[in-house]
Every structure is written in structure tokens, then in C-alpha cells.
Design an enzyme around this catalytic site. Structure first.
Site, PDB file in Angstrom:
ATOM      1  N   ASP A  54      78.449  43.297  66.343  1.00 30.40           N
ATOM      2  CA  ASP A  54      79.336  44.469  66.229  1.00 30.40           C
ATOM      3  C   ASP A  54      78.684  45.641  66.952  1.00 30.40           C
ATOM      4  OD1 ASP A  54      81.143  43.034  64.789  1.00 30.40           O
ATOM      5  OD2 ASP A  54      81.067  44.276  62.984  1.00 30.40           O
ATOM      6  N   HIS A  95      75.170  49.685  61.120  1.00 30.29           N
ATOM      7  CA  HIS A  95      74.669  49.336  59.784  1.00 30.29           C
ATOM      8  C   HIS A  95      73.149  49.281  59.732  1.00 30.29           C
ATOM      9  CE1 HIS A  95      78.757  47.192  58.861  1.00 30.29           C
ATOM     10  NE2 HIS A  95      78.882  48.475  59.153  1.00 30.29           N
ATOM     11  N   ASP A 111      78.578  55.651  57.629  1.00 30.89           N
ATOM     12  CA  ASP A 111      78.921  54.735  58.732  1.00 30.89           C
ATOM     13  C   ASP A 111      79.839  55.463  59.716  1.00 30.89           C
ATOM     14  OD1 ASP A 111      79.174  52.392  60.154  1.00 30.89           O
ATOM     15  OD2 ASP A 111      80.727  51.558  58.866  1.00 30.89           O
ATOM     16  N   LYS A 159      75.338  45.362  55.526  1.00 22.11           N
ATOM     17  CA  LYS A 159      75.471  46.819  55.580  1.00 22.11           C
ATOM     18  C   LYS A 159      74.764  47.359  54.340  1.00 22.11           C
ATOM     19  CE  LYS A 159      79.035  50.407  56.011  1.00 22.11           C
ATOM     20  NZ  LYS A 159      80.478  50.688  56.128  1.00 22.11           N
ATOM     21  N   ASP A 182      83.077  47.343  67.206  1.00 21.42           N
ATOM     22  CA  ASP A 182      83.553  47.675  65.863  1.00 21.42           C
ATOM     23  C   ASP A 182      83.325  49.172  65.673  1.00 21.42           C
ATOM     24  OD1 ASP A 182      84.459  47.716  63.337  1.00 21.42           O
ATOM     25  OD2 ASP A 182      82.747  46.719  62.420  1.00 21.42           O
ATOM     26  N   HIS A 186      91.335  41.284  60.559  1.00 19.48           N
ATOM     27  CA  HIS A 186      91.370  40.891  59.144  1.00 19.48           C
ATOM     28  C   HIS A 186      92.778  40.346  58.897  1.00 19.48           C
ATOM     29  CE1 HIS A 186      88.598  44.400  59.194  1.00 19.48           C
ATOM     30  NE2 HIS A 186      87.937  43.748  58.261  1.00 19.48           N
ATOM     31  N   MET A 193      87.630  35.933  66.868  1.00 19.47           N
ATOM     32  CA  MET A 193      87.022  36.086  65.539  1.00 19.47           C
ATOM     33  C   MET A 193      88.070  36.570  64.543  1.00 19.47           C
ATOM     34  SD  MET A 193      85.950  38.787  63.405  1.00 19.47           S
ATOM     35  CE  MET A 193      84.878  40.152  63.782  1.00 19.47           C
ATOM     36  N   GLU A 210      77.781  39.586  57.893  1.00 15.49           N
ATOM     37  CA  GLU A 210      77.515  40.953  58.374  1.00 15.49           C
ATOM     38  C   GLU A 210      76.948  41.796  57.239  1.00 15.49           C
ATOM     39  OE1 GLU A 210      80.932  42.767  60.176  1.00 15.49           O
ATOM     40  OE2 GLU A 210      80.072  44.781  60.053  1.00 15.49           O
ATOM     41  N   ASP A 251      95.207  43.136  58.643  1.00 16.84           N
ATOM     42  CA  ASP A 251      95.490  43.978  59.822  1.00 16.84           C
ATOM     43  C   ASP A 251      96.789  43.512  60.454  1.00 16.84           C
ATOM     44  OD1 ASP A 251      93.020  45.152  59.510  1.00 16.84           O
ATOM     45  OD2 ASP A 251      92.043  43.904  61.029  1.00 16.84           O
ATOM     46  N   GLU A 279      75.434  44.597  62.996  1.00 14.82           N
ATOM     47  CA  GLU A 279      76.159  45.765  63.520  1.00 14.82           C
ATOM     48  C   GLU A 279      75.183  46.903  63.778  1.00 14.82           C
ATOM     49  OE1 GLU A 279      79.958  47.095  61.982  1.00 14.82           O
ATOM     50  OE2 GLU A 279      79.226  49.165  61.929  1.00 14.82           O
ATOM     51  N   ASP A 297      80.543  54.650  63.047  1.00 11.78           N
ATOM     52  CA  ASP A 297      81.333  53.811  63.964  1.00 11.78           C
ATOM     53  C   ASP A 297      81.648  54.535  65.277  1.00 11.78           C
ATOM     54  OD1 ASP A 297      81.444  51.602  62.305  1.00 11.78           O
ATOM     55  OD2 ASP A 297      83.264  52.270  61.295  1.00 11.78           O
TER      56      ASP A 297
END
Ligand code: GCO
Ligand code: MN
Ligand code: MN
Length: 408
Positions: free
Chosen positions: A266, A241, A276, A204, A308, A75, A109, A202, A78, A238, A278
Site C-alpha cells: 500500500d 501505517h 493516518d 496498522k 492506498d 472492498h 486485489m 495488513e 465499495d 502500508e 493517506d
């Protein structure tokens, strides 16, 4: 004789081990990528503070390259903290590019953080406030520039705050229209700049909002067809998700792939119906992960194998690298299992029994014509006869399980 046999046995094992350890060693050509936010996750959750120090992006690049990854995704924030000046950004980006070069790592990406700052508390592209919607667009334009500068070819849109707790708050169709206008605007911007960049949406179902708009990959696939430039836009499904929504992830992935829309993926893991999580790829749903890997590999899908996910909150820094190595190693193990599955005579025998072809019949039903409907009407199918035979899927599944458990 005994000595020779022993020696022979040892030799075979020895070579097998070398081949296996080479096979399971991640390499750049495996195209494994991690979000900076994944290994950089310091373990903060709604109930507790961070448990690990924040990892510098340049350090993540180094560590991930040592583990055999191909690249990192990010991002805007980030890498460049929210509110940095242009000079600060230049300096950060320069150092980061140097680290990428030194480690031969890529950024395939990029995406925008449209969820962290309080300004996005009611959404970004779908906020009720036109100023927020415009700010989100401005932030994304700048973030696209950054992504392209770093070499990204895919731009992900995850609308974490595009949703609602209170359905009284928004005029429903407006939210769809605003989101569409934003994506159209940004696609035009990309074309105007001459960027080689595609978008991946994406979905979710919820979290952080009580409900997120366009909650599944299926919703996204339809939305894409309503855009001005649908050819530029695909999906980024993902695992976690779709599983949160109680769906079969693989089936969504297959549909996206079949319609030419699987632009990114993802990978992680998730217990069904929970928040979520992950989780490390393949740590929870081995069979689902296996068929996913098998599908991507059988299709020779060209995209990045992007993770992810993040390490458990119990972990210190070493646990983070164990987590990252584990995601890649499990993928490679499952890839090898897929090869075994495809070469297993008993499994393939059952499959070919079940997947028989009937070319003349298939030709009749493939397209409508007067002749075909007449031919169809003339057939006596004898459904009771067809129904007599079972499919041996119990056996097929047991063989799959045994293969995965390592006894085949
Ligand atoms: C999540 C999402 C994010 C996005 C990322 C890229 O549930 O937090 O999966 O990790 O993938 O923001 O847009
Ligand atoms: Mn994601
Ligand atoms: Mn997620």
C-alpha cells in the site's frame, strides 16, 4: 555554425522531452492500481462532513484507465452496498464487469469491509461476541467469492476494528487464537473451492481503534508462521501505517520481501507519529519514497504498485484526478531517478568502495563447522586498523539528495 549548434541543442532537448514525457506517462504495464475507496473518498473526517459527491465505481474505472492505471481494488461494500439483495448484487456486478471490460481494467486485489457497520464496533474476527465473529467469517467468505469472480489473485486482510480501547475487555491470547482460526478457516475455504488466491495481512498500529492487534508488519510476519497454510499468506505493508508507528517502512518491506512474503503493498505518504493521513505518494517523504521505489524496481518485484491514499479534503473532483495522476507520475519520476542512481559513476564508486567483498572470509562465516571456527579463531583482525577509515556516507547521501533535487 551558430545556427547549427542552436539547432543541435534544440534537437537534443526536444528528443529528451519526448522521451521523458513518454517515460512519465503511466501505462498499464506499470501495474498501478487504486482502491475504489481511495479516489472514491468523499472527504469525510471525524470533524466534518463529506466535501465531494460520491464517485460511482464504474466512473472511477473509466477515469483511472484514462490516466493509465492497470486496475482497481475494492472492498465488497465499495461495490455492493451493505445489505443488498442477491439480485441487486448481480446487477451491480454485471455493470461493473462491463466497465472493466470496456476499459481493459483489472481487479487484482479484493478485501472485506469489516469495520464500517456498527456490528463490528468491538472487532470482527476478534470481537468478544461469537455471533459477530461468525458473521465476519460469513461476510468474508461471500466477499472472497465476489473478489474471485472479478479476477482478484490477492485477498487483503486489514483488521481496522481488531483492537481495543480497554485492555480489561478481552482475554489477550483469545484474540490471537480467534484471528488465527479465521484465517485458517478461510485459507481452507479457498483451497476447497480451488481458487487461485493468496492472502496478504495488513498491519496498522492504531486508528480507528486506540490500539490495533498485531500492529506492525513484523508482528504479522511472525503470526503467519503459526498458520496452517503459511505458504498462502503474506503481508501488505502500508507506508503510512509503519510510519505512524515510527518505523522505517523500507526496512519492513525488505524483510517481508526477503522472506518471500511481500504479496502486496500500500503506497501513500505520512508524517511520522500522526493520525493516518493517506497522503499522495511521495508528497511528504521524498527520500524514503525514492529508496522504496528503487528497491521495488531493482528487485523487479512483480506485484501491483497499489495506491492506498486519497486527495486532500480541500479538493473537488478535479483534485481527485490530480491526486491519482500525481501518485503515478511521482512513482515514475522516482523510478527514473533510481536508474540515474544506478548509472551514476560517483555514487556507484562510493558504493563499491563500501561494499567490498572478501570471498574467503565470507565463506568462513557463512556456515558453522569445526574448521570454520578454527579458521575464525586464527585471524588477527586488527580492529583499530579497520576502524580508522570512515565510510563517506555524508558524501553518498549528499549526492543522493542532489540527484533527487535535479542538479545531477
Ligand atoms: C486504512 C487502511 C485501509 C486498507 C483497506 C484494505 O488505514 O484505512 O489502510 O485503506 O488498506 O481497507 O483492506
Ligand atoms: Mn491500506
Ligand atoms: Mn491506511
Amino acid at each position: 555554425m551558430f545556427v547549427l549548434r542552436c539547432f543541435g541543442y534544440l534537437t537534443v532537448n526536444y528528443w529528451e522531452e519526448i522521451i521523458m514525457s513518454n517515460l512519465l506517462q503511466p501505462k498499464p504495464e506499470d501495474q498501478f492500481t487504486f482502491g475504489l475507496w481511495t479516489v472514491g473518498n468523499p472527504g469525510r473526517d471525524p470533524f466534518g462532513d463529506q466535501v465531494r459527491p460520491i464517485i460511482k465505481p464504474t466512473y472511477s474505472v473509466q477515469k483511472l484507465s484514462q490516466l493509465g492505471a492497470y486496475g482497481v481494488n475494492l472492498h465488497d461494500n465499495d461495490l455492493v452496498p451493505f445489505g443488498s439483495s442477491a439480485r441487486e448484487q448481480d446487477q451491480i456486478v454485471k455493470e461493473f464487469k462491463q466497465a472493466l471490460d470496456d476499459c481493459n481494467m483489472k481487479v487484482p486485489m479484493a478485501t472485506t469491509n469489516l469495520f464500517f457497520h456498527p456490528v463490528f464496533r468491538d472487532g470482527a474476527f476478534t470481537s468478544n461476541n461469537p455471533k459477530v465473529r461468525a458473521f465476519a467469517l460469513q461476510k468474508t467468505v461471500r466477499s472472497i467469492d465476489l473478489g474471485v469472480e472479478l479476477g482478484a489473485k490477492i485477498y487483503v486482510f486489514w483488521g481496522g476494528r481488531e483492537g481495543a480501547e480497554v485492555d480489561a475487555s478481552k482475554n489477550g491470547p483469545d484474540t490471537v487464537k480467534w484471528f488465527r482460526e479465521s484465517i485458517n478457516f478461510l485459507a481452507e475455504y479457498v483451497v476447497d473451492q480451488g481458487y487461485d488466491l493468496k492472502f496478504a495481512l495488513e498491519a496498522k498500529p492504531n486508528e480507528p481503534r486506540a490500539d490495533i492487534y498485531m500492529p506492525t508488519t513484523g508482528h504479522m510476519l511472525h503470526f503467519i508462521e503459526t498458520l496452517d497454510r503459511p505458504e498462502m499468506v503474506g503481508v501488505n505493508p502500508e507506508f503510512a501505517h509503519e510510519t505512524m508507528a515510527g518505523l522505517n517502512f523500507l526496512h519492513g518491506v525488505i524483510q517481508a520481501y526477503e522472506s518471500g512474503k511481500l504479496f502486496h503493498i500500500d503506497l501513500n505518504d505520512q508524517k511520522m507519529g500522526r493520525f493516518d493521513q493517506d497522503l499522495r505518494f511521495g508528497s511528504e517523504s521524498i527520500k524514503a519514497a525514492f529508496f522504496l521505489v528503487k528497491f521495488l524496481e531493482d528487485m523487479q518485484w512483480p506485484g501491483m504498485r497499489h495506491f492506498d491514499a486519497h486527495a486532500y479534503r480541500t479538493e473537488d473532483e478535479q483534485g481527485v484526478w490530480d491526486f491519482a495522476a500525481g501518485c503515478m507520475r511521482t512513482y515514475l519520476i522516482l523510478k527514473d531517478k533510481a536508474r540515474q542512481f544506478n548509472e551514476d559513476p560517483e555514487i556507484q564508486g562510493l558504493l563499491s568502495e563500501n561494499q567490498q567483498r572478501d570471498e574467503s572470509l565470507e565463506r568462513i562465516v557463512a556456515t558453522y563447522s569445526n574448521g570454520n571456527v578454527e579458521a575464525l579463531q586464527a585471524i588477527d583482525f586488527q580492529p583499530d586498523k579497520i576502524a580508522e577509515k570512515g565510510h563517506s556516507y555524508e558524501k553518498l547521501d549528499q549526492l543522493t539528495v542532489e540527484l533527487l533535487l535535479g542538479v545531477r
